[in-house]
Design a protein around this motif. Structure first.
Motif, mmCIF file in Angstrom:
data_model
loop_
_atom_site.group_PDB
_atom_site.id
_atom_site.type_symbol
_atom_site.label_atom_id
_atom_site.label_comp_id
_atom_site.label_asym_id
_atom_site.label_seq_id
_atom_site.Cartn_x
_atom_site.Cartn_y
_atom_site.Cartn_z
ATOM 1 N N ASN A 108 0.915 -1.149 -0.108
ATOM 2 C CA ASN A 108 0.001 -0.063 -0.040
ATOM 3 C C ASN A 108 0.701 0.989 0.101
ATOM 4 O O ASN A 108 1.604 1.249 0.986
ATOM 5 N N ILE A 109 0.996 2.106 -0.924
ATOM 6 C CA ILE A 109 1.587 3.431 -1.079
ATOM 7 C C ILE A 109 0.472 4.425 -1.138
ATOM 8 O O ILE A 109 -0.356 4.427 -1.794
ATOM 9 N N THR A 167 -3.829 12.305 2.963
ATOM 10 C CA THR A 167 -4.908 12.215 1.746
ATOM 11 C C THR A 167 -5.268 10.712 1.645
ATOM 12 O O THR A 167 -4.917 9.937 2.129
ATOM 13 N N SER A 168 -6.423 10.686 0.725
ATOM 14 C CA SER A 168 -6.841 9.359 0.408
ATOM 15 C C SER A 168 -6.183 8.823 -1.044
ATOM 16 O O SER A 168 -6.744 7.779 -1.343
ATOM 17 N N ASN A 169 -5.201 9.635 -1.415
ATOM 18 C CA ASN A 169 -4.678 9.370 -2.704
ATOM 19 C C ASN A 169 -3.591 8.058 -2.520
ATOM 20 O O ASN A 169 -2.864 8.366 -1.689
ATOM 21 N N GLY A 170 -3.976 6.990 -2.958
ATOM 22 C CA GLY A 170 -2.928 5.888 -2.935
ATOM 23 C C GLY A 170 -3.142 4.653 -4.112
ATOM 24 O O GLY A 170 -4.162 4.705 -4.871
ATOM 25 N N VAL A 171 -1.954 3.821 -4.161
ATOM 26 C CA VAL A 171 -2.055 2.799 -5.286
ATOM 27 C C VAL A 171 -1.289 1.575 -4.479
ATOM 28 O O VAL A 171 -0.880 1.578 -3.392
ATOM 29 N N LEU A 172 -1.320 0.327 -5.087
ATOM 30 C CA LEU A 172 -0.884 -0.733 -4.799
ATOM 31 C C LEU A 172 0.320 -1.130 -5.857
ATOM 32 O O LEU A 172 0.148 -0.806 -6.990
ATOM 33 N N SER A 173 1.325 -1.784 -5.152
ATOM 34 C CA SER A 173 2.346 -2.083 -6.046
ATOM 35 C C SER A 173 1.747 -3.465 -7.029
ATOM 36 O O SER A 173 0.868 -3.991 -6.449
ATOM 37 N N VAL A 196 3.585 7.034 2.138
ATOM 38 C CA VAL A 196 3.739 5.994 3.325
ATOM 39 C C VAL A 196 3.617 4.793 2.661
ATOM 40 O O VAL A 196 2.767 4.361 1.988
ATOM 41 N N PHE A 197 4.663 4.000 2.953
ATOM 42 C CA PHE A 197 4.720 2.337 2.504
ATOM 43 C C PHE A 197 4.355 1.363 3.561
ATOM 44 O O PHE A 197 5.210 1.297 4.460
ATOM 45 N N SER A 198 3.297 0.867 3.204
ATOM 46 C CA SER A 198 2.899 -0.126 4.335
ATOM 47 C C SER A 198 2.799 -1.522 3.792
ATOM 48 O O SER A 198 1.859 -1.922 2.494
ATOM 49 N N TYR A 199 3.017 -2.695 4.367
ATOM 50 C CA TYR A 199 2.545 -4.073 4.066
ATOM 51 C C TYR A 199 2.589 -4.730 5.326
ATOM 52 O O TYR A 199 3.340 -4.746 6.246
ATOM 53 N N THR A 200 1.391 -5.661 5.306
ATOM 54 C CA THR A 200 1.435 -6.568 6.652
ATOM 55 C C THR A 200 2.734 -7.423 6.758
ATOM 56 O O THR A 200 3.241 -8.291 5.952
#
Length: 1023
Positions: free
Chosen positions: A41-42, A47-53, A70-74
């Motif tokens: 999740n990037i 904001t709510s602006n985001g994409v996935l790799s 912000v880069f997050s991953y379980t």
């Protein structure tokens, strides 16, 4: 002119603004091992602006000037990166603590774990398939603090008993609600053994294929489960199944497994004296037949002695009959999975086949599972999800348990040392039979069945066809507001055939029954949800919805006795026939809502309310208290986000909650408010004849039981996630429990249904996890869980009464019982103690026989303390893990050992055979032990404590460097073992887990299927 110039300048500024204010950033995201990460999740911070790799770990996002990504991953540490003037940012995420961990909660809603105000345990299904149990829920044993999983001595396909934070009801079910992908499922036990025998028919959760499980969430407390209303009191186990994902092409996965089961022989009977009575060998065939059950004969000397069939054989130790009679169990499990998808839709389909041969001869189970999951985005606002699961299960000859008729275990495990069980085979073409086809008897007690006749000629077969599924659609009204509708179905048809064949000694003409049962639960749900970060310091989540639950249960059966034509086993061939029909239907309507407020991303307040309306509590005229409301309130404070803590502490949270709930028990059973009627099939003189079907006096004022629970706890994570601690204390009270109070038989009824019982449960739960060693190639993880529950029956029957009792069950020996006792913990194992003098010596009568003392409560049949220790070692592509499971504080009465005393099998009965005991001569010493076995319960009460090496798994994944040279994308190999060893126990000759049913009466044992150790070999290939 100035106006035109100003307008032109504004227009040009508007065009230029996005060119100046936005930029595109792209890059690749990998893990510590260099592998690309899919689905990271990037998010543009704030904001709510985001994409996935994507599938190759690549991403591209447009952001404003000065943005922070912000880069997050379980399972990985979250990273924040200031963009500045960069247009290419490659990221390497490190495995570690994830403070933004998301868990599945009530109604299938995913929430940040740190925002929860109650305890939720997430269980990884890792090892569920590799170290497979036929009933998947048994795999939870020892893994979750506060969850007590008890398997039964019933063979393959048997039921399991799961308790979360103790027992809440004296008469209703104490097992949790199971929810699969948001759909509640039926977990009815389809038959069980009791004092007079019987067989386990399996339960609902055993149908699930462990390879379909993505995650398991255990909602242990009333606050966590509050939105499930009248089914919340016993906790909820949420199972999320696997779904597809975006990928190139269609993924194919094939797993094959072979599992062996070997007898865990806990029996250690005397091997010095043979069959006979009064210290003598049988001298005639009649004597041998009369004394075939008893090991009160002479010392084994190898001489030739006549046996039950008139054949003389050596009077010596015949060896291990258990290993001769039981076979090595064997299971083959094959699963094929197809999956695929893109950024708009995905699917996953699996087909699995399990073929099991149980250790009981001529017994086994076949189960076929088919599961389909699809998810799709329909436009920008609609998303859909469909899950369908079909299970076909066939059980062959489920073993009989407890009492001796038809119970092969009873005989196979208790023959005198001089009798070889294989000499009981009889006719080679019809095992256990004489030449005329009737039962080959080895003793004169017709109710002790030849084990081969019981295993090969009796029938106890069943077939279950089950369909579970859901259809869900969600519409995102705005970015923060959504509406969801869902329909969930669980329906099964169960067909059973039970045969006592013609020629059986205790039923010479035989009997048969066939039953078909249809059960369905349909849930229709609507939900409206709002989730908004109002500011950096304030968030709000609100949900409101409703559910309609409709259940029906219909049973149609036929039975007959006394076959007219010998060995033609058909109901149409019986002299006496009867038909049974049963039907039940009810509905529960519900409205519910919840609200959560987050302050400064550190303080979280939550509350829920649900109201249920019951058709079962609605009188025919519409009157009555037919509804019940339940609520919860909680607070969680993340201390680590509010104050400066030592650097070693990553996360610290305290939480507290209070909630009310209820159990699914008697209140959800229909037709209890008024008299019900039936028709005698045969009538009277050609006229219909009716009768009242109620066994209990109905109660028009019945209301559901209510539970009230307070919970406090803390969550601590330290050293970058290397050490975690989760602690909970709870205090729960049950009020208005529904029980059946005994009434005089002259009333025409046996009991009256009343709201009067009360019970309390207090306890603690602790989970510790740690990673002592972790480097590039090696890691060592360890975990420890502990739970202790203090249960107390507060009130029974009348408020002013003291030490009132409610009997729940009785052992076949007729001197041991399970009772609920006011002022003592639930499920007391009760019976008669030795009579003792003031010095504590056992009192004997003039004949030297021990005297029966007072009726005594020896302790609870439910272990109040549970512990689990697990550890995993990972070295490159190898992994080794183990689990130790422990229970303490419970009691069990062993009827097996009581019969071993009576029949001279127990090693303790060696004392006095040569010298006598007191005034009792050696030849009559069996009278001494027979008195103990038949009337002194205390001798056979044992601590049910144990520690078991529950699971060991060794696995290996082929390295990527090898996989790249093969036409596959992954290969895994593993070997696993379950129930490998009993490390310690206190009960003689039996496994402390050898109870024979999953009812509320726990603590009785008698000749169940012996426990086994399993070894499983697994091969998994991905394409």
């Amino acid at each position: 002119m100035s106006k035109k110039l100003l307008t032109t300048l504004c227009f040009l500024a508007m065009l230029a603004f996005p060119l100046v204010a936005q930029q595109t950033v792209s890059g690749t995201i990998t893990g510590d091992d260099g592998e690309t990460l899919i689905g990271v999740n990037i998010l543009e911070k704030g904001t709510s602006n985001g994409v996935l790799s994507d599938l190759d770990g690549n991403y591209s996002i447009k952001v404003a000037d000065g943005a922070t990504l912000v880069f997050s991953y379980t399972g990985f540490e979250t990273q924040e990166v200031e963009v500045g003037n960069q247009t290419a940012i490659d990221i390497t995420l490190s495995a570690g603590v994830n403070l933004d961990e998301v868990v599945v909660t009530a109604l299938g809603i995913k929430k940040e774990k740190k925002a929860l105000t109650y305890s939720v345990s997430e269980v990884s299904p890792d090892g569920f398939a590799e170290a497979r149990e036929t009933n998947v829920v048994n795999s939870l044993a020892g893994k979750v603090a506060g969850v007590n999983v008890a398997s039964t001595a019933t063979g393959a396909g048997g039921s399991s008993r799961v308790l979360i934070r103790g027992n809440n009801s004296l008469s209703g079910s104490n097992q949790p609600l199971y929810v699969i992908d948001g759909v509640p499922i039926d977990n009815t036990n389809l038959g069980s053994a009791g004092m007079w025998g019987g067989a386990d028919g399996g339960d609902g959760i055993s149908s699930i294929n462990p390879e379909d499980i993505e995650s398991i969430s255990v909602l242990k407390g009333a606050s966590a489960a509050a939105l499930y209303g009248y089914r919340s009191a016993n906790g909820v186990i949420l199972i999320t199944t696997k779904s597809g994902a975006a990928r190139k092409g269609i993924g194919v996965e094939f797993n094959t497994q072979v599992r062996t089961e070997t007898l865990n022989n806990t029996y250690d009977f005397q091997r010095e004296y043979g069959h006979g009575r009064d210290g003598l060998k049988p001298s005639t065939e009649a004597e041998a037949l009369a004394n075939g059950l008893y090991a009160w004969g002479a010392p084994l000397d190898g001489s030739s002695v006549i046996q039950f069939d008139g054949v003389s054989r050596p009077y010596s130790d015949a060896g291990d009959n258990a290993s001769r009679f039981y076979r090595t169990g064997l299971s083959y499990i094959n699963t094929l999975t197809l999956s695929g998808g893109n950024d708009r839709a995905n699917f996953r389909f699996s087909a699995s086949n399990l073929d099991n041969e149980d250790i009981m001869p001529n017994s086994g189970l076949t189960r076929r599972n088919f599961t389909l999951n699809t998810n799709a985005k329909l436009g920008e606002r609609f998303t859909t999800s469909i899950m369908a699961m079909y299970v076909n299960e066939k059980a062959h000859n489920r073993p009989r348990l407890s009492d001796s008729p038809g119970n092969a275990n009873y005989t196979a495990l208790s023959l005198p040392a001089s009798i070889n069980v294989e000499d009981l085979k009889g006719d080679a073409d019809k095992l256990g039979a004489n030449a005329d086809g009737t039962e080959f008897q080895f003793n004169d007690n017709v109710f002790v069945t030849n084990p081969y006749w019981a295993a090969y000629q009796f029938e106890n077969d069943s077939r279950k066809d089950r369909l579970m599924g859901k259809a869900q659609i969600q519409y995102d009204i705005t970015e923060d507001l959504f509406a969801r509708g869902r329909i969930g179905l669980d329906r099964f048809t169960y067909r059973a055939r039970n045969l006592t064949p013609f020629g059986t000694a205790y039923s010479p003409n035989g009997q048969i029954s066939e039953t078909t049962r249809e059960v369905q639960e349909l849930n229709t749900e609507i939900l409206l949800g709002y989730n908004k970060d109002i500011s950096d310091n304030l968030s709000l989540t609100i949900m409101a919805g409703g559910n309609q639950q409709r259940n029906f249960d219909e049973t149609l059966g036929g039975s007959g006795s006394n076959f007219n034509v010998p060995f033609l086993h058909s109901i149409n061939n019986t002299a006496n026939r009867s038909v049974t029909f049963g039907f039940g239907e009810y509905q529960v309507n519900s409205l519910y809502g919840s609200a959560e407020v987050g302050l400064m991303r550190a303080i979280y307040l939550s509350g829920t309310y649900r109201n249920d309306w019951f058709s079962t509590l609605t009188a025919p005229d519409g009157s009555g208290e037919n509804n019940q409301g339940y609520y919860s309130a909680g607070v969680g404070v993340v201390l680590s986000d509010l104050m400066a803590l030592p650097r070693a502490i990553d996360f610290a949270k305290i939480r507290a909650s209070y909630a009310t709930g209820s159990g699914p028990g008697v209140a959800a059973q229909p037709y209890q408010l008024a008299l019900t009627y039936g028709i005698f099939g045969q009538g009277h003189l050609g006229n219909p004849l009716g009768y009242i079907t109620n066994g209990s006096i109905p109660n028009a004022a019945l209301v559901p039981l209510v539970t009230k629970e307070m919970e406090i706890g803390f969550d601590l994570r330290m050293f970058t996630g290397r050490l975690t601690a989760d602690f909970t204390y709870y205090d729960r009270a049950t009020e208005d429990d529904i029980i059946s109070a005994a009434v005089s038989a002259t009333s025409g009824f046996t009991s009256k249904i009343v709201n009067i019982g009360s019970m309390s449960n207090k306890g603690v739960e602790l989970l510790l996890t740690g990673t002592p060693v972790k480097n590039e190639n090696f890691s060592w993880d360890i975990n420890f869980n502990f739970a202790h529950n203090e249960n107390l029956v507060e009130r029974l029957l009348t408020p002013e009464g003291d030490e009132e009792t409610l009997r729940a069950d009785e052992s076949r020996t007729r001197n041991a019982y399970i009772e609920h006792v006011e002022g003592l913990p639930y499920s007391q194992v009760a019976g008669f103690a030795y009579q003792r003098d003031e010095a504590g010596n056992i009192v004997v009568n003039a004949d030297g026989l021990p005297q029966q003392g007072e009726f005594t409560y020896f302790g609870t049949g439910v272990a109040p303390t549970t512990m689990g220790i697990g550890s995993a070692f990972n070295y490159k592509n190898f992994s080794l893990s183990f689990l130790i499971d422990m229970r303490m504080g419970g009691k069990i009465y062993s009827a097996t050992n009581a019969f071993a005393y009576t029949r001279g099998l127990h090693k303790n009965t060696l004392e006095g055979r040569e010298t006598g005991i007191g005034p009792i001569e050696a030849a009559n010493v069996e009278d001494y032990y027979g008195r103990i076995g038949g009337s002194i319960t205390e001798q056979f009460i044992y601590d049910s404590d144990f520690a078991k090496l529950r699971q060991v798994v060794l696995s290996y994944n082929l390295p990527r460097s090898v996989i790249q040279k093969l036409p596959v994308s992954g290969v895994s190999l593993s070997v696993a073992a379950r129930n490998l060893a009993i490390l310690w126990k206190k009960a003689e000759n039996i496994d402390p887990e050898s109870t024979y049913n999953v009812s509320n009466a726990q603590g009785l044992e008698m000749f169940g299927v012996p426990s086994t150790r399993t070894v499983q070999f697994n091969l998994g290939v991905k394409f």
